[in-house]
Design a protein around this motif. Sequence first.
Motif, PDB file in Angstrom:
ATOM      1  N   SER A  69       0.789  -1.234   0.000  1.00 19.28           N
ATOM      2  CA  SER A  69       0.000   0.000   0.000  1.00 19.28           C
ATOM      3  C   SER A  69       0.820   1.282   0.000  1.00 19.28           C
ATOM      4  N   VAL A  70       2.143   1.191   0.104  1.00 12.45           N
ATOM      5  CA  VAL A  70       2.937   2.417   0.061  1.00 12.45           C
ATOM      6  C   VAL A  70       2.786   3.119  -1.282  1.00 12.45           C
ATOM      7  N   VAL A  71       2.479   2.366  -2.346  1.00 15.38           N
ATOM      8  CA  VAL A  71       2.286   2.971  -3.666  1.00 15.38           C
ATOM      9  C   VAL A  71       1.118   3.952  -3.685  1.00 15.38           C
ATOM     10  N   LYS A  72       0.250   3.905  -2.685  1.00 18.79           N
ATOM     11  CA  LYS A  72      -0.866   4.851  -2.627  1.00 18.79           C
ATOM     12  C   LYS A  72      -0.388   6.293  -2.543  1.00 18.79           C
ATOM     13  N   LEU A  73       0.843   6.498  -2.070  1.00 15.73           N
ATOM     14  CA  LEU A  73       1.418   7.846  -2.100  1.00 15.73           C
ATOM     15  C   LEU A  73       1.574   8.333  -3.539  1.00 15.73           C
ATOM     16  N   LEU A  74       2.040   7.463  -4.415  1.00 16.06           N
ATOM     17  CA  LEU A  74       2.192   7.851  -5.816  1.00 16.06           C
ATOM     18  C   LEU A  74       0.845   8.013  -6.499  1.00 16.06           C
ATOM     19  N   ILE A  75      -0.121   7.197  -6.116  1.00 15.32           N
ATOM     20  CA  ILE A  75      -1.457   7.302  -6.705  1.00 15.32           C
ATOM     21  C   ILE A  75      -2.079   8.658  -6.387  1.00 15.32           C
ATOM     22  N   VAL A  76      -1.999   9.085  -5.124  1.00 12.53           N
ATOM     23  CA  VAL A  76      -2.607  10.370  -4.768  1.00 12.53           C
ATOM     24  C   VAL A  76      -1.833  11.531  -5.374  1.00 12.53           C
ATOM     25  N   LEU A  77      -0.508  11.433  -5.435  1.00 13.16           N
ATOM     26  CA  LEU A  77       0.270  12.523  -6.029  1.00 13.16           C
ATOM     27  C   LEU A  77      -0.004  12.641  -7.523  1.00 13.16           C
ATOM     28  N   ASP A  78      -0.175  11.518  -8.207  1.00  7.83           N
ATOM     29  CA  ASP A  78      -0.526  11.567  -9.625  1.00  7.83           C
ATOM     30  C   ASP A  78      -1.887  12.229  -9.813  1.00  7.83           C
ATOM     31  N   TYR A  79      -2.833  11.900  -8.952  1.00 12.25           N
ATOM     32  CA  TYR A  79      -4.155  12.528  -9.028  1.00 12.25           C
ATOM     33  C   TYR A  79      -4.043  14.037  -8.856  1.00 12.25           C
ATOM     34  N   LEU A  80      -3.269  14.494  -7.883  1.00 15.70           N
ATOM     35  CA  LEU A  80      -3.181  15.915  -7.578  1.00 15.70           C
ATOM     36  C   LEU A  80      -2.324  16.689  -8.569  1.00 15.70           C
ATOM     37  N   TRP A  81      -1.421  15.983  -9.251  1.00 21.07           N
ATOM     38  CA  TRP A  81      -0.429  16.649 -10.094  1.00 21.07           C
ATOM     39  C   TRP A  81      -1.057  17.512 -11.184  1.00 21.07           C
TER      40      TRP A  81
END
Length: 366
Positions: A69-81
Amino acid sequence: MGFLRGTLSIALAGSSVLLAAAVNPLPSTAGADAVVVPPGVTAGVAVFDRRTGTFTERLNPDLQFRSASVVKLLIVLDYLWDRGPAYDIPAADRARLDVMLQSSDDSAASYYWDVRGGGAIIDRMVPRLGLTHTTRPPATHPGFWGYVALTAADTIRIYRYLLDQAPAPVRDYVMGNLYQATRCGTDGFDQYFGIASVFDLAFSVKQGWSGFNNSGGCATPSKAAGVDLVQEALHTTGTVGTDDRSIVAVYTLHPDGTPYGKAYTDLTRITRGLNVPGGIRAPGSWHTTYGSGVRVRTAPNTSGGVLGTLPAGVDVLVSCQQKGQVISAPPRTSDWWAYLPKYGGYVTNVYVGSGAAKLPGVPDCQ
């Protein structure tokens, strides 16, 4: 949870090259021999002191682990980018992202993985953050976001971007949610291992677990928690100390079939031994529990409300002990109850320690 009430301004276009240079780690001040790893455990560790700009711990920092689940950091940052200037996060997205970050909700992660192109999320985020050893899931499992490969060093880069480079609304939203991490994940697993078990007061966490099919302590999961390629994986990442002084990333793999409680304890023991500047250790002494489904209660008796259950055979922090209801589970009997500050409740000494009715060296609760 209320960190983006107004607009979200993200001026990031064309910043990839500058950002990659800005977040690349500096040389370490500590060698691999500083990190103590339990037998049979494979670990990748990095601790970065933001005040001095140096690492205090590094062990296998570029060794790849499946992210869970650490990849969820990249998922949210991609969404916000690519939200653009003057953009409100829709309520439905905010609700999904909040629970994904705070309670590690898998359905939310799967939703964004699907709608935002799966592995393309990783392809976008790697150059944006200057990541060096992060890769999308293997071609045989393109839909398994938990199979994204991450390293301790790249995790430090992610948090350094969040803390030092991200637009303030992005930083405040993501970090605000990580500071509100719930004890239980939505899949019923206790996610207060590692950083959350060891440190008091100021800490944020994004945890990861994969391959554990036994109870995770909080409740009986309604479905298998995570997926597993080879061994059970358990990771703790986040920040510790005032102003997020230290960034901590500990990735671990455990022999196939390892119970959740043992992996939880082994990871926490690694974290306990790290040099983490600014970290305030939670007071108390560590004791091993036994038994499955041991309940933590609001009072030292079975009439007290249940605050949660412990993963089987896990180390717990005890700050004091108090007399209460006599509990007998032959050959053990005790009327003393251990107070667990991280849970805010009591566990009968029958299930804590080596079997003594009263824990040696633990003060009475005042």
